[in-house]
Design an enzyme around this catalytic site. Structure first.
Site, PDB file in Angstrom:
ATOM      1  CB  CYS A 183      -0.862  -0.034   1.265  1.00 16.42           C
ATOM      2  SG  CYS A 183      -1.862   1.433   1.507  1.00 16.42           S
ATOM      3  CB  CYS A 234      -2.922   3.518  -5.643  1.00 15.06           C
ATOM      4  SG  CYS A 234      -4.212   2.650  -4.718  1.00 15.06           S
TER       5      CYS A 234
HETATM    6  N1  DGL Z   1      -3.870   0.295  -2.041  1.00 17.10           N
HETATM    7  C1  DGL Z   1      -3.530   1.464  -1.352  1.00 17.10           C
HETATM    8  C2  DGL Z   1      -2.356   2.219  -1.908  1.00 17.10           C
HETATM    9  O1  DGL Z   1      -1.548   1.654  -2.547  1.00 17.10           O
HETATM   10  C3  DGL Z   1      -4.500   2.395  -0.821  1.00 17.10           C
HETATM   11  C4  DGL Z   1      -5.872   2.550  -1.055  1.00 17.10           C
HETATM   12  C5  DGL Z   1      -6.563   3.329   0.042  1.00 17.10           C
HETATM   13  O2  DGL Z   1      -6.885   2.698   1.033  1.00 17.10           O
HETATM   14  O3  DGL Z   1      -6.783   4.536  -0.109  1.00 17.10           O
HETATM   15  O4  DGL Z   1      -2.186   3.375  -1.723  1.00 17.10           O
END
Ligand code: DGL
Length: 276
Positions: A76, A186
């Site tokens: 993330c 993301c």
């Molecule tokens: N998958 C996450 C990222 O890479 C985040 C998504 C979120 O919870 O806003 O930033």
């Protein structure tokens, strides 16, 4: 212990980390994965920094009490920009984070026009400013922090596909700038790649961090003497994903979603671990 398959904990706020898990699985088909999602606090992109730090550390601590893991991957970007030093201070297990792939993007772009897609939180963090300054100082960088993208990616789990016209509206700033390279900053976004590509047919390079993370995990397992068996499609005793755990309710359809990415899930847990 010597016979145990190497195990990698993959953490995200939701299902985006599955895009990273799939890259790790491709590189290390004999490694077992533990998937942990803090979907009770999803989306992290709307959360204050301290909430992300506290929840992420507490959930990972609790998971490690039950599941021994050899490497922790914070799959993330939003969490990685704030949580890595805190986690590294409390566990001996190596921690790998993910950052928007600005450097590889600057090595690809021909027009020197790069788009960065990330959550509203990642888009604003000084960490991203620094990456752009360090690696893409000679590029025109257009940032888009659209909060809908992660939600559309989450809906894929239940089979709901995003409307192409809405995706194209969200991509308009990148279309107008004529970028030739887009950073998927993301981990949810590789799941939306075909819709993004249809919206931006002029983009030649789509860059994410999944494969770089898989290489880093391989290196760390090797350093720890745990690689043996992980590189080959081993007869994992259970399934590739030992457990897919969600701090909130597990999304219906998660096992078939994971299977669609080539990773069978042995067990799905809801409301686990509990922070109460
Ligand atoms: N998958 C996450 C990222 O890479 C985040 C998504 C979120 O919870 O806003 O930033």
């Amino acid at each position: 212990m010597g016979k145990r398959h190497p195990r990698v904990l993959v953490f995200d706020s939701g299902v985006g980390g599955f895009s990273v898990a799939a890259c790790i699985h491709r590189a290390l088909p004999g490694a077992e994965l533990l998937y942990l999602a803090d979907n009770e606090a999803f989306p992290y992109g709307d959360q204050p920094e301290q909430v992300v730090i506290d929840r992420c550390c507490a959930l990972i601590d609790l998971s490690l009490q039950e599941f021994h893991c050899d490497v922790i991957v914070i799959a993330c970007n939003t969490a990685s920009t704030v949580v890595l030093p805190h986690l590294r201070a409390r566990t001996e297990v190596p921690v790998v984070g993910v950052v928007p792939a600005i450097k590889p993007a600057s090595e690809c772009t021909v027009s020197r026009k790069v788009g960065v897609l990330a959550t509203p939180a990642t888009i604003k963090r000084p960490y991203l400013d620094q990456l752009i300054k360090d690696f893409a100082g000679d590029c025109e960088v257009t940032r888009v922090g659209n909060p809908n993208l992660v939600r559309w990616a989450e809906e894929l789990v239940s089979g709901k596909e995003p409307e192409q016209s809405l995706v194209s509206d969200a991509m308009l700033p990148l279309h107008q700038r004529g970028v030739d390279t887009v950073v998927l900053g993301c981990t949810h976004y590789p799941l939306l790649l075909s819709w993004l590509q249809r919206s931006l047919p002029g983009v030649a390079f789509w860059v994410d961090s999944g494969e770089a993370i898989a290489r880093r995990v391989t290196y760390l397992l090797q350093q720890a003497g745990r690689l043996s068996g992980a590189e080959t499609p081993a007869e994992l005793p259970g399934a590739v994903v030992k457990a897919a755990c969600f701090s909130g309710p597990a999304p219906a359809g998660i096992a078939s979603f994971s299977a669609g990415l080539g990773m069978a899930v042995a067990e799905v847990r809801s409301h686990w671990p509990s922070l109460k």
